[in-house]
Design a protein around this motif. Structure first.
Motif, PDB file in Angstrom:
ATOM      1  N   GLY A 179       0.795  -1.218   0.000  1.00 35.40           N
ATOM      2  CA  GLY A 179       0.000   0.000   0.000  1.00 35.40           C
ATOM      3  C   GLY A 179       0.831   1.272   0.000  1.00 35.40           C
ATOM      4  N   LEU A 180       0.149   2.369   0.203  1.00 37.38           N
ATOM      5  CA  LEU A 180       0.761   3.703   0.187  1.00 37.38           C
ATOM      6  C   LEU A 180       1.935   3.785   1.154  1.00 37.38           C
ATOM      7  CD1 LEU A 180      -2.507   5.838   0.205  1.00 37.38           C
ATOM      8  CD2 LEU A 180      -0.819   5.734  -1.643  1.00 37.38           C
ATOM      9  N   THR A 181       2.971   4.418   0.738  1.00 40.25           N
ATOM     10  CA  THR A 181       4.219   4.686   1.482  1.00 40.25           C
ATOM     11  C   THR A 181       5.144   3.470   1.548  1.00 40.25           C
ATOM     12  OG1 THR A 181       3.551   4.108   3.769  1.00 40.25           O
ATOM     13  CG2 THR A 181       3.007   6.340   3.001  1.00 40.25           C
ATOM     14  N   CYS A 182       4.701   2.336   1.038  1.00 38.33           N
ATOM     15  CA  CYS A 182       5.504   1.107   1.187  1.00 38.33           C
ATOM     16  C   CYS A 182       6.534   0.957   0.073  1.00 38.33           C
ATOM     17  CB  CYS A 182       4.605  -0.124   1.183  1.00 38.33           C
ATOM     18  SG  CYS A 182       3.530  -0.229   2.631  1.00 38.33           S
ATOM     19  N   ASN A 233       8.124  -3.585   3.587  1.00 38.94           N
ATOM     20  CA  ASN A 233       7.039  -3.641   4.584  1.00 38.94           C
ATOM     21  C   ASN A 233       6.474  -5.040   4.734  1.00 38.94           C
ATOM     22  OD1 ASN A 233       7.200  -0.930   3.215  1.00 38.94           O
ATOM     23  ND2 ASN A 233       6.123  -0.402   5.085  1.00 38.94           N
ATOM     24  N   LYS A 281       7.106  -7.426   8.071  1.00 38.26           N
ATOM     25  CA  LYS A 281       6.013  -7.262   9.041  1.00 38.26           C
ATOM     26  C   LYS A 281       4.898  -8.293   8.953  1.00 38.26           C
ATOM     27  CE  LYS A 281       6.245  -2.252   9.759  1.00 38.26           C
ATOM     28  NZ  LYS A 281       5.474  -1.005   9.625  1.00 38.26           N
ATOM     29  N   TYR A 309       2.258  12.050   0.698  1.00 36.67           N
ATOM     30  CA  TYR A 309       2.540  10.612   0.774  1.00 36.67           C
ATOM     31  C   TYR A 309       1.667   9.792  -0.165  1.00 36.67           C
ATOM     32  CZ  TYR A 309      -1.788   9.673   3.325  1.00 36.67           C
ATOM     33  OH  TYR A 309      -3.119   9.534   3.670  1.00 36.67           O
ATOM     34  N   HIS A 359      -2.627  -5.109  -0.078  1.00 40.44           N
ATOM     35  CA  HIS A 359      -3.176  -4.342   1.052  1.00 40.44           C
ATOM     36  C   HIS A 359      -3.470  -2.913   0.622  1.00 40.44           C
ATOM     37  CE1 HIS A 359      -2.149  -1.962   4.922  1.00 40.44           C
ATOM     38  NE2 HIS A 359      -3.383  -2.407   5.041  1.00 40.44           N
ATOM     39  N   SER A 360      -4.703  -2.464   0.905  1.00 42.52           N
ATOM     40  CA  SER A 360      -5.071  -1.062   0.721  1.00 42.52           C
ATOM     41  C   SER A 360      -4.908  -0.661  -0.746  1.00 42.52           C
ATOM     42  CB  SER A 360      -4.246  -0.199   1.677  1.00 42.52           C
ATOM     43  OG  SER A 360      -4.811   1.073   1.784  1.00 42.52           O
ATOM     44  N   TRP A 369      -8.399   9.246  -1.797  1.00 44.27           N
ATOM     45  CA  TRP A 369      -7.084   8.736  -2.234  1.00 44.27           C
ATOM     46  C   TRP A 369      -7.080   8.444  -3.735  1.00 44.27           C
ATOM     47  CZ3 TRP A 369      -6.068   4.579   2.138  1.00 44.27           C
ATOM     48  CH2 TRP A 369      -5.333   5.178   3.179  1.00 44.27           C
ATOM     49  N   PHE A 413      -9.314   4.108   8.034  1.00 44.60           N
ATOM     50  CA  PHE A 413      -9.628   4.581   6.686  1.00 44.60           C
ATOM     51  C   PHE A 413     -10.919   3.973   6.119  1.00 44.60           C
ATOM     52  CE2 PHE A 413      -4.909   4.725   7.022  1.00 44.60           C
ATOM     53  CZ  PHE A 413      -4.770   6.098   6.961  1.00 44.60           C
ATOM     54  N   HIS A 421      -5.818  -0.706  10.327  1.00 46.62           N
ATOM     55  CA  HIS A 421      -5.300  -0.759   8.946  1.00 46.62           C
ATOM     56  C   HIS A 421      -3.868  -1.300   8.877  1.00 46.62           C
ATOM     57  CE1 HIS A 421      -5.800   0.431   4.777  1.00 46.62           C
ATOM     58  NE2 HIS A 421      -4.656   1.079   4.766  1.00 46.62           N
ATOM     59  N   TYR A 446      -0.175  -3.549   9.686  1.00 44.77           N
ATOM     60  CA  TYR A 446       0.352  -4.889   9.410  1.00 44.77           C
ATOM     61  C   TYR A 446       0.082  -5.869  10.556  1.00 44.77           C
ATOM     62  CZ  TYR A 446       2.301  -4.630   4.765  1.00 44.77           C
ATOM     63  OH  TYR A 446       2.424  -4.579   3.402  1.00 44.77           O
TER      64      TYR A 446
HETATM   65  N1  LIG Z   1      -0.982   7.479   7.848  1.00 46.50           N
HETATM   66  C1  LIG Z   1      -0.201   6.653   7.009  1.00 46.50           C
HETATM   67  C2  LIG Z   1      -0.964   6.409   5.726  1.00 46.50           C
HETATM   68  C3  LIG Z   1      -0.282   5.406   4.893  1.00 46.50           C
HETATM   69  C4  LIG Z   1      -0.593   3.998   5.319  1.00 46.50           C
HETATM   70  O1  LIG Z   1      -1.345   3.691   6.253  1.00 46.50           O
HETATM   71  N2  LIG Z   1       0.026   3.108   4.586  1.00 46.50           N
HETATM   72  C5  LIG Z   1      -0.273   1.705   4.758  1.00 46.50           C
HETATM   73  C6  LIG Z   1      -0.803   1.198   3.430  1.00 46.50           C
HETATM   74  S1  LIG Z   1      -2.156   2.233   2.875  1.00 46.50           S
HETATM   75  C7  LIG Z   1       1.002   0.937   5.082  1.00 46.50           C
HETATM   76  O2  LIG Z   1       1.095  -0.229   4.790  1.00 46.50           O
HETATM   77  N3  LIG Z   1       1.973   1.621   5.697  1.00 46.50           N
HETATM   78  C8  LIG Z   1       3.262   1.020   5.950  1.00 46.50           C
HETATM   79  C9  LIG Z   1       3.372   0.104   7.137  1.00 46.50           C
HETATM   80  O3  LIG Z   1       2.444   0.046   7.970  1.00 46.50           O
HETATM   81  O4  LIG Z   1       4.396  -0.584   7.216  1.00 46.50           O
HETATM   82  C10 LIG Z   1       1.133   7.294   6.713  1.00 46.50           C
HETATM   83  O5  LIG Z   1       1.148   8.512   6.492  1.00 46.50           O
HETATM   84  O6  LIG Z   1       2.142   6.564   6.667  1.00 46.50           O
END
Ligand SMILES: N[C@@H](CCC(=O)N[C@@H](CS)C(=O)NCC(=O)O)C(=O)O
Length: 278
Positions: free
Chosen positions: A51-54, A58, A62, A94, A144-145, A179, A223, A254, A256
């Motif tokens: 998902g986002l930011t990964c 990740n 995890k 992000y 994911h996501s 998003w 989310f 939301h 891992y």
């Molecule tokens: N609030 C989060 C939004 C992004 C988020 O929750 N990403 C999820 C996928 S949508 C994720 O897997 N993040 C990385 C992790 O938990 O390792 C941020 O800014 O990092």
């Protein structure tokens, strides 16, 4: 290609490769788990879309999926979520640009040159996997996501290419949530017809692919109501008769921690499909 990480894990190997992507015009990193069975012959492959930011780290650090992949003899392939590099367009937010490829082929500048994650995941990555790893062409896809969105869209649009599909907390209707609308507007422009090809709720309405969808969703996901909207997928599947197992999991968010709690059931779900002789 270059192997940049190599660690023993659950009797097999958790590796990370860097390889050149012609589709994306950059080097890509990919997590590859090889179960012990891969030492004796080719194994089927479960693709994981994050998902986002990964990036590729990740999921491999995890989710704890390796022990289940080892149990079932399945290779896990977890690519980065966007093109990377100094010459690749980005945004300060992000949820756009690097780490936010949304598994689409961008048609608008400055994104169109590199942001072609749909073609990368559907075509180039499996071709690379099947040419370079002890892998068969039996494929499954999960994520994911943003990656759950990618998994659903890619399976629905490519009948016969995947034996099974599942998702955790997917963005099921990107055209209808902040998003997705932000990313699609940037990558695809404001023609909402063009968005439909990357929207699982829209694709279910005209699906030729009848693969059952397995979706896990935490009911304490921060989310859920604004971005994920599993109710829209349930309604679309009910309207068209598309098979859907949507499991609302009480108390899960939301993160891992949620994925790690149910990844074993998803790997088992994919193993059943991947091991059927076709
Ligand atoms: N609030 C989060 C939004 C992004 C988020 O929750 N990403 C999820 C996928 S949508 C994720 O897997 N993040 C990385 C992790 O938990 O390792 C941020 O800014 O990092």
């Amino acid at each position: 290609m270059e192997r940049i990480e190599h660690r023993a894990s659950s009797g097999g190997w958790q590796d990370v490769y860097r390889h050149r992507s012609g589709v994306l015009g950059c080097d890509m990193t990919v997590g590859v788990y090889l179960p012990p069975q891969a030492g004796r012959g080719p194994c089927p492959v479960l693709y994981w879309l994050s998902g986002l930011t990964c990036n590729e780290q990740n999921f491999i650090t995890k989710a704890g999926a390796q022990r289940y992949a080892a149990e079932h003899g399945i290779i896990l392939v977890a690519p980065d979520t966007s093109p990377r590099g100094d010459d690749v367009a980005d945004d300060a937010a992000y949820d756009l640009g690097k780490g936010a490829g949304f598994y689409v082929n961008a048609t608008r500048e400055p994104w169109a040159k590199h942001y072609r994650m749909y073609d990368y995941v559907v075509d180039e990555l499996p071709a690379w996997v099947e040419a370079n790893l002890p892998a068969t062409d039996a494929r499954a896809v999960s994520g994911h996501s943003m990656g759950g969105h990618g998994a659903l869209v890619i399976a629905l649009r490519n009948p016969g290419r995947y034996r099974s599909v599942s998702a955790f907390s997917p963005i099921v209707a990107p055209s209808q949530v902040p998003w997705g609308a932000k990313a699609f507007d940037a990558y695809l422009g404001d023609d909402r017809e063009a968005w439909k090809q990357y929207d699982a709720v829209e694709l279910v309405k005209g699906a030729r692919e009848t693969l059952p969808l397995l979706v896990d969703q935490g009911d304490a996901d921060e989310f859920l109501a604004e971005q994920l909207r599993p109710d829209l997928l349930r309604a679309a599947c009910e309207a068209t008769g598309h098979p859907l197992q949507l499991r609302m999991q009480p108390g899960y968010d939301h993160s891992y921690y949620f994925i790690a709690s149910f990844i074993g059931e998803h790997v088992a779900h994919h193993a059943r499909a991947l091991k059927q002789t076709s």
